[in-house]
Design a protein around this motif. Structure first.
Motif, PDB file in Angstrom:
ATOM      1  N   PRO B 184      38.145  13.627  16.961  1.00 22.77           N
ATOM      2  CA  PRO B 184      38.868  12.658  17.788  1.00 22.77           C
ATOM      3  C   PRO B 184      38.056  12.340  19.041  1.00 22.77           C
ATOM      4  CG  PRO B 184      39.932  14.824  17.864  1.00 22.77           C
ATOM      5  CD  PRO B 184      38.879  14.890  16.808  1.00 22.77           C
ATOM      6  N   LEU B 186      38.698  12.496  22.082  1.00 24.68           N
ATOM      7  CA  LEU B 186      38.807  13.503  23.123  1.00 24.68           C
ATOM      8  C   LEU B 186      38.882  14.885  22.516  1.00 24.68           C
ATOM      9  CD1 LEU B 186      41.317  11.866  25.593  1.00 24.68           C
ATOM     10  CD2 LEU B 186      38.849  12.074  25.788  1.00 24.68           C
ATOM     11  N   GLU B 187      38.131  15.800  23.105  1.00 24.44           N
ATOM     12  CA  GLU B 187      38.230  17.174  22.646  1.00 24.44           C
ATOM     13  C   GLU B 187      39.426  17.860  23.279  1.00 24.44           C
ATOM     14  OE1 GLU B 187      34.559  19.063  23.557  1.00 24.44           O
ATOM     15  OE2 GLU B 187      33.394  17.414  22.690  1.00 24.44           O
ATOM     16  N   ARG B 188      39.762  17.407  24.473  1.00 23.90           N
ATOM     17  CA  ARG B 188      40.859  18.007  25.210  1.00 23.90           C
ATOM     18  C   ARG B 188      41.675  16.889  25.811  1.00 23.90           C
ATOM     19  NH1 ARG B 188      39.088  23.209  27.619  1.00 23.90           N
ATOM     20  NH2 ARG B 188      37.396  23.911  26.302  1.00 23.90           N
TER      21      ARG B 188
END
Lengths: 255, 255
Positions: B184, B186-188
């Motif tokens: 995705p 964003l990882e976070r």
């Protein structure tokens, strides 16, 4: 576990995370992982439910020089032992998309880990799962954090041995100081500027000798400067070029 | 070759270097390389003097989904064809130390190439040599530039398939845009600050409820802020924690 044991363990693992392989089916993959460990400075191989590792079989066949140490020194452990004694980092090709599920989210990439792990002093294990299905959700739920290798959306699933190789390559900075790789300190050495200047002077002499049109010389010299400028000529390359150009310049005219 | 052909070839290879394997002995390694190519977005596999690639053998067995395209679409070429039609980058574990020899010096690392290759528009081939001895000095002398993977000085020689996997992983940015990986964007995702603030308010209420010594509260709150601050809590994590703490705060006193 006593405080003394804890300290000893912490010390032992300070710079080199352990590598754990859970329920591998193929001895060849275990050998491949052992080889990558030795290539990138890892020593401590932990095996949960491993296949049989026949000294005459594929594991030892794929291990290269790791057949002498990493592989025979591998320790068979339980999954419980792993999660109870290490900060565990589970590697998976498949993450969750966002925080609707935390089984596989948030995650780090191996490059993220390479930046963070060297700053932490505690027993850490990189955990790789079995072929095909990897680590199960039940296993990942017990693991401290998630790591995923960025790959093509079309086919992001790496072979077990290849996934471990990429991860250990990326984490080599945790285990190997710069001067512990096989590469020389410098990838390139640029010739001293006076040598480079002599090269341009020799070119200018050659352009004159071959009657290069005076109005084009400035532009040609600029082109030459661009070519050599981005090539980072070594001193030996520059001197060889100067010698060749000098001989071209000074050779007797044909007529 | 006509200009039209040249242009067509240049166009076709613009974003995806070819991968060439010279004189591989093991079909399994060819399959491993094909799989890594598909994992990291490479398509064009060139084989010089390849072993037999039996559809029921190891090459196809190791190729994963690349058995459907990369491997069957591989082209057998001569070494001459390779050096005449591509900017060739030869991969070797062993470099020269400095400019006393230029067979294997200067060199780039795969990370260096990842920074440079996307800015060049021309047919490029990454060239990997046979098992054990790699590319010979005679072959490297005809190759345009040298690439070497940093590894442990104690044992820097990667297996052929693993060396190609690491190189293609590192060069994935040449072939895959960020949104073409499986991960995705964003990882976070960090919870909104008002949510985080409510978490701290709930903790403060709990400290009061459990009669945490008032003189210690400021220090304890600071510790909590440090813990959650570096964890980048997701919104869901923060809300779950708030709910749990509220129930701990509001439960009836036992006596």
């Amino acid at each position: 576990m006593s405080t003394d044991d804890s300290n000893a363990e912490r010390q032992a693992h300070r710079t080199s995370p352990a590598v754990a392989v859970v329920d591998a089916q193929s001895p060849g993959n275990v050998g491949t992982i052992a080889r990558a460990m030795k290539n990138f400075g890892f020593e401590d191989l932990l095996l949960v439910d491993p296949p049989e590792l026949d000294p005459d079989g594929e594991a030892y066949g794929f291990a290269g020089h790791a057949r002498e140490d990493v592989l025979p020194n591998a320790t068979e452990v339980t999954f419980d032992h792993l999660v109870e004694n290490y900060h565990t980092i589970g590697c998976t090709a498949v993450t969750n998309e966002d925080d609707r599920s935390h089984v596989r989210f948030p995650f780090s990439t191996p490059a993220d880990l390479a930046a963070r792990l060297p700053t932490v002093e505690a027993p850490t294990a990189l955990v790789f799962g079995r072929e095909r299905v990897g680590l199960t959700n039940e296993e990942l739920a017990r693991i401290d954090e998630i790591c995923s290798i960025p790959a093509s959306a079309e086919y992001p699933v790496l072979n077990l041995g290849q996934a471990a190789t990429v991860t250990l390559y990326e984490l080599r900075s945790v285990t190997l100081a710069d001067d512990e790789t096989q590469l020389p300190d410098l990838e390139r050495v640029r010739a001293p500027e006076p040598t480079i200047d002599r090269l341009y002077e020799q070119w200018a002499a050659l352009l004159e000798e071959i009657n290069h049109p005076p109005e084009k010389r400035e532009k040609t010299m600029r082109m030459l400067r661009r070519v050599y400028g981005r090539a980072d000529l070594t001193e030996r390359e520059a001197n060889t070029l100067i010698g060749l150009l000098r001989r071209a310049t000074e050779r007797p005219a044909e007529r």
